[in-house]
Design a protein around this motif. Structure first.
Motif, PDB file in Angstrom:
ATOM      1  N   ILE A  16     -18.317  15.358  -2.335  1.00 15.16           N
ATOM      2  CA  ILE A  16     -18.876  16.032  -3.414  1.00 15.16           C
ATOM      3  C   ILE A  16     -20.045  16.957  -2.966  1.00 15.16           C
ATOM      4  N   GLY A  17     -20.778  16.437  -2.035  1.00 15.21           N
ATOM      5  CA  GLY A  17     -21.859  17.704  -1.610  1.00 15.21           C
ATOM      6  C   GLY A  17     -21.427  18.607  -0.796  1.00 15.21           C
ATOM      7  N   ALA A  18     -20.428  18.326  -0.157  1.00 19.19           N
ATOM      8  CA  ALA A  18     -19.949  19.451   0.945  1.00 19.19           C
ATOM      9  C   ALA A  18     -19.320  20.554  -0.086  1.00 19.19           C
ATOM     10  N   THR A  19     -18.474  19.843  -1.158  1.00 15.77           N
ATOM     11  CA  THR A  19     -17.658  20.726  -1.897  1.00 15.77           C
ATOM     12  C   THR A  19     -18.807  22.019  -2.804  1.00 15.77           C
ATOM     13  N   MET A  20     -19.896  21.233  -3.048  1.00 17.07           N
ATOM     14  CA  MET A  20     -20.884  22.169  -3.539  1.00 17.07           C
ATOM     15  C   MET A  20     -21.228  23.203  -2.634  1.00 17.07           C
ATOM     16  N   VAL A  21     -21.399  22.961  -1.434  1.00 17.40           N
ATOM     17  CA  VAL A  21     -21.671  23.619  -0.392  1.00 17.40           C
ATOM     18  C   VAL A  21     -20.888  25.018  -0.237  1.00 17.40           C
ATOM     19  N   SER A  22     -19.475  24.583  -0.483  1.00 20.07           N
ATOM     20  CA  SER A  22     -18.383  25.409  -0.462  1.00 20.07           C
ATOM     21  C   SER A  22     -18.316  26.549  -1.466  1.00 20.07           C
ATOM     22  N   PHE A  23     -19.106  26.458  -2.481  1.00 19.61           N
ATOM     23  CA  PHE A  23     -19.421  27.388  -3.789  1.00 19.61           C
ATOM     24  C   PHE A  23     -20.050  28.584  -3.106  1.00 19.61           C
ATOM     25  N   TYR A  24     -21.009  28.211  -2.254  1.00 20.06           N
ATOM     26  CA  TYR A  24     -21.810  29.487  -1.554  1.00 20.06           C
ATOM     27  C   TYR A  24     -21.031  29.953  -0.209  1.00 20.06           C
ATOM     28  N   THR A  25     -20.607  29.026   0.784  1.00 21.70           N
ATOM     29  CA  THR A  25     -19.740  29.579   1.769  1.00 21.70           C
ATOM     30  C   THR A  25     -18.448  30.379   1.589  1.00 21.70           C
ATOM     31  N   VAL A  26     -17.923  30.062   0.413  1.00 21.51           N
ATOM     32  CA  VAL A  26     -16.398  30.872   0.137  1.00 21.51           C
ATOM     33  C   VAL A  26     -16.998  32.189  -0.132  1.00 21.51           C
ATOM     34  N   GLU A  27     -18.062  32.664  -0.655  1.00 18.70           N
ATOM     35  CA  GLU A  27     -18.363  33.886  -0.938  1.00 18.70           C
ATOM     36  C   GLU A  27     -19.194  34.651   0.254  1.00 18.70           C
ATOM     37  N   ARG A  28     -19.966  33.703   1.015  1.00 18.36           N
ATOM     38  CA  ARG A  28     -20.888  34.255   2.244  1.00 18.36           C
ATOM     39  C   ARG A  28     -19.872  34.615   3.244  1.00 18.36           C
ATOM     40  N   PHE A  29     -18.835  33.692   3.571  1.00 19.69           N
ATOM     41  CA  PHE A  29     -18.012  33.666   4.904  1.00 19.69           C
ATOM     42  C   PHE A  29     -16.739  34.334   4.537  1.00 19.69           C
ATOM     43  N   GLY A  30     -16.332  34.296   3.437  1.00 21.18           N
ATOM     44  CA  GLY A  30     -14.822  34.598   3.169  1.00 21.18           C
ATOM     45  C   GLY A  30     -14.076  33.546   3.320  1.00 21.18           C
ATOM     46  N   ILE A  73      -1.884  34.114  11.493  1.00 24.33           N
ATOM     47  CA  ILE A  73      -0.695  35.271  11.504  1.00 24.33           C
ATOM     48  C   ILE A  73      -0.595  35.748  10.094  1.00 24.33           C
ATOM     49  N   PHE A  74      -0.437  34.589   8.775  1.00 26.51           N
ATOM     50  CA  PHE A  74       0.048  35.120   7.648  1.00 26.51           C
ATOM     51  C   PHE A  74      -0.980  35.128   6.842  1.00 26.51           C
ATOM     52  N   LEU A  75      -2.249  34.645   6.901  1.00 29.43           N
ATOM     53  CA  LEU A  75      -3.159  34.589   5.701  1.00 29.43           C
ATOM     54  C   LEU A  75      -4.242  35.765   5.622  1.00 29.43           C
ATOM     55  N   PRO A  76      -4.096  36.668   4.831  1.00 32.15           N
ATOM     56  CA  PRO A  76      -5.272  37.848   4.604  1.00 32.15           C
ATOM     57  C   PRO A  76      -6.644  37.594   4.214  1.00 32.15           C
ATOM     58  N   ARG A  99     -10.413  33.594   4.705  1.00 36.17           N
ATOM     59  CA  ARG A  99      -9.715  33.318   5.971  1.00 36.17           C
ATOM     60  C   ARG A  99     -10.598  32.713   6.909  1.00 36.17           C
ATOM     61  N   THR A 100     -11.758  33.164   7.076  1.00 36.69           N
ATOM     62  CA  THR A 100     -12.731  32.485   8.031  1.00 36.69           C
ATOM     63  C   THR A 100     -13.033  31.342   7.897  1.00 36.69           C
ATOM     64  N   LEU A 101     -13.082  30.734   6.513  1.00 40.13           N
ATOM     65  CA  LEU A 101     -13.474  29.183   6.326  1.00 40.13           C
ATOM     66  C   LEU A 101     -12.343  28.475   6.601  1.00 40.13           C
ATOM     67  N   ILE A 102     -10.943  29.068   5.896  1.00 39.05           N
ATOM     68  CA  ILE A 102      -9.868  28.070   6.131  1.00 39.05           C
ATOM     69  C   ILE A 102      -9.570  28.072   7.819  1.00 39.05           C
ATOM     70  N   LEU A 103      -9.618  28.959   8.426  1.00 41.07           N
ATOM     71  CA  LEU A 103      -9.550  28.747  10.170  1.00 41.07           C
ATOM     72  C   LEU A 103     -10.434  27.908  10.733  1.00 41.07           C
ATOM     73  N   ALA A 104     -11.571  28.258  10.349  1.00 50.19           N
ATOM     74  CA  ALA A 104     -12.812  27.496  11.075  1.00 50.19           C
ATOM     75  C   ALA A 104     -12.585  25.879  10.635  1.00 50.19           C
ATOM     76  N   GLY A 105     -12.420  25.806   9.143  1.00 53.01           N
ATOM     77  CA  GLY A 105     -12.027  24.401   8.985  1.00 53.01           C
ATOM     78  C   GLY A 105     -10.959  23.598   9.487  1.00 53.01           C
ATOM     79  N   ALA A 106      -9.859  24.560   9.653  1.00 48.37           N
ATOM     80  CA  ALA A 106      -8.385  23.874  10.164  1.00 48.37           C
ATOM     81  C   ALA A 106      -8.780  23.330  11.678  1.00 48.37           C
ATOM     82  N   ILE A 107      -9.652  24.224  12.495  1.00 52.49           N
ATOM     83  CA  ILE A 107      -9.942  24.036  13.754  1.00 52.49           C
ATOM     84  C   ILE A 107     -10.869  23.014  13.890  1.00 52.49           C
TER      85      ILE A 107
END
Length: 214
Positions: A49-63, A188-191, A65-73
Protein backbone atom coordinates in the motif's frame (compact mmCIF):
# COMPACT_ATOMS: atom_id res chain seq x y z
CA UNK A 1 -3.87 -3.23 -34.76
CA UNK A 2 -2.61 -6.73 -33.85
CA UNK A 3 0.89 -5.53 -32.99
CA UNK A 4 -0.49 -2.60 -31.06
CA UNK A 5 -2.82 -4.86 -29.12
CA UNK A 6 0.11 -7.06 -28.15
CA UNK A 7 2.20 -4.13 -26.91
CA UNK A 8 -0.79 -2.77 -25.00
CA UNK A 9 -1.21 -5.95 -22.96
CA UNK A 10 2.44 -6.55 -22.06
CA UNK A 11 2.70 -4.22 -19.03
CA UNK A 12 -0.49 -5.69 -17.56
CA UNK A 13 0.78 -9.23 -18.15
CA UNK A 14 3.84 -8.27 -16.10
CA UNK A 15 1.48 -7.21 -13.34
CA UNK A 16 -0.28 -10.58 -13.50
CA UNK A 17 2.89 -12.41 -12.47
CA UNK A 18 3.10 -10.24 -9.38
CA UNK A 19 -0.56 -10.79 -8.52
CA UNK A 20 -0.01 -14.53 -8.80
CA UNK A 21 2.31 -14.29 -5.78
CA UNK A 22 0.49 -11.53 -3.90
CA UNK A 23 -2.84 -13.40 -4.01
CA UNK A 24 -2.96 -15.92 -1.17
CA UNK A 25 0.24 -14.59 0.36
CA UNK A 26 -0.23 -16.33 3.71
CA UNK A 27 -0.41 -19.71 1.96
CA UNK A 28 2.70 -18.83 -0.04
CA UNK A 29 4.64 -17.97 3.11
CA UNK A 30 3.46 -21.14 4.83
CA UNK A 31 4.47 -23.37 1.93
CA UNK A 32 7.96 -21.86 1.59
CA UNK A 33 8.58 -22.10 5.34
CA UNK A 34 8.26 -18.49 6.53
CA UNK A 35 7.27 -18.52 10.25
CA UNK A 36 4.15 -16.60 11.32
CA UNK A 37 2.85 -16.36 7.73
CA UNK A 38 -0.17 -14.22 8.59
CA UNK A 39 1.89 -11.53 10.33
CA UNK A 40 4.39 -11.61 7.49
CA UNK A 41 1.62 -11.18 4.91
CA UNK A 42 0.19 -8.19 6.80
CA UNK A 43 3.65 -6.58 6.77
CA UNK A 44 4.00 -7.17 3.05
CA UNK A 45 0.57 -5.75 2.27
CA UNK A 46 1.38 -2.62 4.29
CA UNK A 47 4.53 -2.19 2.18
CA UNK A 48 2.43 -2.77 -0.94
CA UNK A 49 0.00 0.00 0.00
CA UNK A 50 2.76 2.44 0.93
CA UNK A 51 4.80 1.79 -2.20
CA UNK A 52 1.69 2.11 -4.38
CA UNK A 53 1.22 5.61 -2.97
CA UNK A 54 4.85 6.33 -3.86
CA UNK A 55 4.06 5.28 -7.44
CA UNK A 56 1.57 8.15 -7.74
CA UNK A 57 4.61 10.44 -7.73
CA UNK A 58 7.18 8.29 -9.52
CA UNK A 59 4.94 7.53 -12.53
CA UNK A 60 4.84 11.23 -13.40
CA UNK A 61 8.38 12.02 -12.30
CA UNK A 62 10.27 9.28 -14.12
CA UNK A 63 7.85 8.16 -16.84
CA UNK A 64 6.04 4.92 -17.57
CA UNK A 65 8.62 3.10 -19.69
CA UNK A 66 11.49 3.88 -17.30
CA UNK A 67 9.57 2.62 -14.27
CA UNK A 68 8.33 -0.54 -15.95
CA UNK A 69 11.79 -1.49 -17.22
CA UNK A 70 13.49 -0.62 -13.93
CA UNK A 71 10.83 -2.45 -11.95
CA UNK A 72 11.04 -5.51 -14.16
CA UNK A 73 14.82 -5.69 -13.84
CA UNK A 74 14.57 -5.23 -10.07
CA UNK A 75 11.89 -7.91 -9.73
CA UNK A 76 13.96 -10.26 -11.91
CA UNK A 77 16.96 -9.86 -9.60
CA UNK A 78 14.90 -10.33 -6.44
CA UNK A 79 13.18 -13.40 -7.95
CA UNK A 80 16.59 -15.00 -8.53
CA UNK A 81 17.78 -14.16 -5.03
CA UNK A 82 14.61 -15.43 -3.33
CA UNK A 83 14.57 -18.61 -5.41
CA UNK A 84 18.20 -19.29 -4.48
CA UNK A 85 17.19 -19.53 -0.81
CA UNK A 86 15.64 -22.84 -1.81
CA UNK A 87 19.14 -24.35 -1.80
CA UNK A 88 19.93 -23.15 1.74
CA UNK A 89 19.27 -25.03 4.95
CA UNK A 90 16.21 -23.69 6.75
CA UNK A 91 17.08 -21.41 9.67
CA UNK A 92 15.86 -18.24 11.30
CA UNK A 93 18.52 -16.24 9.49
CA UNK A 94 17.55 -17.69 6.10
CA UNK A 95 13.85 -17.09 6.74
CA UNK A 96 14.50 -13.48 7.81
CA UNK A 97 16.67 -12.83 4.77
CA UNK A 98 14.05 -14.38 2.48
CA UNK A 99 11.30 -12.25 3.98
CA UNK A 100 13.46 -9.12 3.60
CA UNK A 101 14.01 -9.90 -0.09
CA UNK A 102 10.29 -10.50 -0.57
CA UNK A 103 9.56 -7.12 1.02
CA UNK A 104 12.04 -5.45 -1.34
CA UNK A 105 10.48 -7.28 -4.28
CA UNK A 106 7.00 -6.06 -3.27
CA UNK A 107 8.22 -2.48 -2.84
CA UNK A 108 9.89 -2.55 -6.26
CA UNK A 109 6.78 -4.00 -7.88
CA UNK A 110 4.38 -1.56 -6.25
CA UNK A 111 6.51 1.56 -6.74
CA UNK A 112 7.20 0.75 -10.40
CA UNK A 113 4.47 -1.52 -11.82
CA UNK A 114 1.41 -0.83 -9.70
CA UNK A 115 0.71 2.61 -11.13
CA UNK A 116 2.53 2.40 -14.45
CA UNK A 117 0.93 -0.68 -16.01
CA UNK A 118 -2.63 0.59 -15.57
CA UNK A 119 -1.65 4.05 -16.80
CA UNK A 120 0.04 2.66 -19.90
CA UNK A 121 -2.95 0.42 -20.66
CA UNK A 122 -5.09 3.53 -21.09
CA UNK A 123 -2.50 5.68 -22.89
CA UNK A 124 -0.63 3.48 -25.31
CA UNK A 125 -3.41 2.61 -27.77
CA UNK A 126 -4.09 4.62 -30.88
CA UNK A 127 -7.04 6.96 -30.42
CA UNK A 128 -9.31 5.01 -32.80
CA UNK A 129 -9.02 1.81 -30.74
CA UNK A 130 -8.25 3.04 -27.22
CA UNK A 131 -11.46 1.78 -25.61
CA UNK A 132 -11.36 -1.68 -27.16
CA UNK A 133 -7.64 -2.19 -26.59
CA UNK A 134 -7.82 -0.95 -23.00
CA UNK A 135 -10.48 -3.58 -22.30
CA UNK A 136 -8.41 -6.23 -24.09
CA UNK A 137 -5.32 -5.37 -22.04
CA UNK A 138 -7.24 -5.94 -18.79
CA UNK A 139 -9.01 -9.12 -19.90
CA UNK A 140 -6.21 -11.54 -18.82
CA UNK A 141 -6.52 -10.44 -15.17
CA UNK A 142 -9.55 -12.51 -14.10
CA UNK A 143 -8.34 -15.47 -16.18
CA UNK A 144 -4.97 -15.49 -14.43
CA UNK A 145 -6.48 -15.01 -10.98
CA UNK A 146 -8.94 -17.88 -11.49
CA UNK A 147 -6.53 -20.35 -13.09
CA UNK A 148 -2.79 -19.95 -12.45
CA UNK A 149 -3.05 -18.67 -8.88
CA UNK A 150 -5.30 -21.32 -7.28
CA UNK A 151 -4.44 -24.24 -9.57
CA UNK A 152 -0.81 -24.28 -10.63
CA UNK A 153 1.27 -22.22 -8.21
CA UNK A 154 0.26 -24.22 -5.09
CA UNK A 155 1.27 -27.42 -6.87
CA UNK A 156 4.66 -25.92 -7.68
CA UNK A 157 5.22 -24.82 -4.10
CA UNK A 158 3.93 -27.97 -2.37
CA UNK A 159 5.98 -31.12 -1.81
CA UNK A 160 2.99 -33.33 -1.00
CA UNK A 161 -0.21 -34.34 -2.75
CA UNK A 162 -1.06 -35.48 -6.26
CA UNK A 163 0.85 -33.69 -9.07
CA UNK A 164 2.87 -31.62 -6.58
CA UNK A 165 6.29 -30.67 -7.95
CA UNK A 166 7.97 -29.85 -4.65
CA UNK A 167 9.80 -26.86 -6.09
CA UNK A 168 9.08 -24.71 -3.07
CA UNK A 169 10.55 -21.24 -3.26
CA UNK A 170 12.56 -22.36 -6.33
CA UNK A 171 9.30 -21.76 -8.21
CA UNK A 172 10.42 -18.16 -8.45
CA UNK A 173 13.07 -19.20 -10.99
CA UNK A 174 10.17 -19.70 -13.39
CA UNK A 175 8.88 -16.22 -12.62
CA UNK A 176 12.39 -14.83 -13.06
CA UNK A 177 12.50 -16.31 -16.58
CA UNK A 178 9.08 -14.87 -17.41
CA UNK A 179 10.15 -11.49 -16.06
CA UNK A 180 13.33 -11.55 -18.15
CA UNK A 181 11.23 -12.19 -21.25
CA UNK A 182 9.02 -9.28 -20.21
CA UNK A 183 12.05 -6.99 -19.90
CA UNK A 184 13.11 -7.74 -23.48
CA UNK A 185 9.60 -7.36 -24.91
CA UNK A 186 8.94 -4.13 -23.05
CA UNK A 187 12.30 -2.70 -24.10
CA UNK A 188 11.47 -3.35 -27.75
CA UNK A 189 7.73 -2.64 -27.90
CA UNK A 190 6.83 -0.27 -25.03
CA UNK A 191 6.85 3.46 -25.88
CA UNK A 192 7.14 6.28 -23.38
CA UNK A 193 3.74 7.98 -23.09
CA UNK A 194 4.62 10.51 -20.39
CA UNK A 195 3.71 14.05 -21.45
CA UNK A 196 2.36 12.96 -24.85
CA UNK A 197 -1.13 13.33 -26.21
CA UNK A 198 -3.02 10.67 -28.16
CA UNK A 199 -2.53 12.78 -31.30
CA UNK A 200 1.25 12.87 -30.82
CA UNK A 201 1.39 9.13 -30.28
CA UNK A 202 -0.78 8.53 -33.36
CA UNK A 203 1.57 10.65 -35.44
CA UNK A 204 4.61 8.67 -34.26
CA UNK A 205 2.80 5.39 -34.96
CA UNK A 206 1.99 6.57 -38.49
CA UNK A 207 5.60 7.63 -39.08
CA UNK A 208 6.82 4.21 -37.96
CA UNK A 209 8.94 5.49 -35.07
CA UNK A 210 10.22 2.45 -33.09
CA UNK A 211 8.58 2.22 -29.69
CA UNK A 212 11.91 2.25 -27.85
CA UNK A 213 12.77 5.60 -29.47
CA UNK A 214 9.52 7.35 -28.55
Amino acid sequence: MGALSSSTTRPVRESLRARTILTGLSDFFQQVGIPQPFQASVTVYCILIGATMVSFYTVERFGRRTLILAGAIGCFIFNLVIASFGFAETSDAVNSAMLAMICLWVFTYAACFAGSCWTVAGEIATLDFVRRLSRLSLAPMPLAESSSTPLYVPLMLSDSGTNATGWGVKTLYMFAILTAIGVVLNYIFLPETKGRTFAELDEMYEQGVPARHM
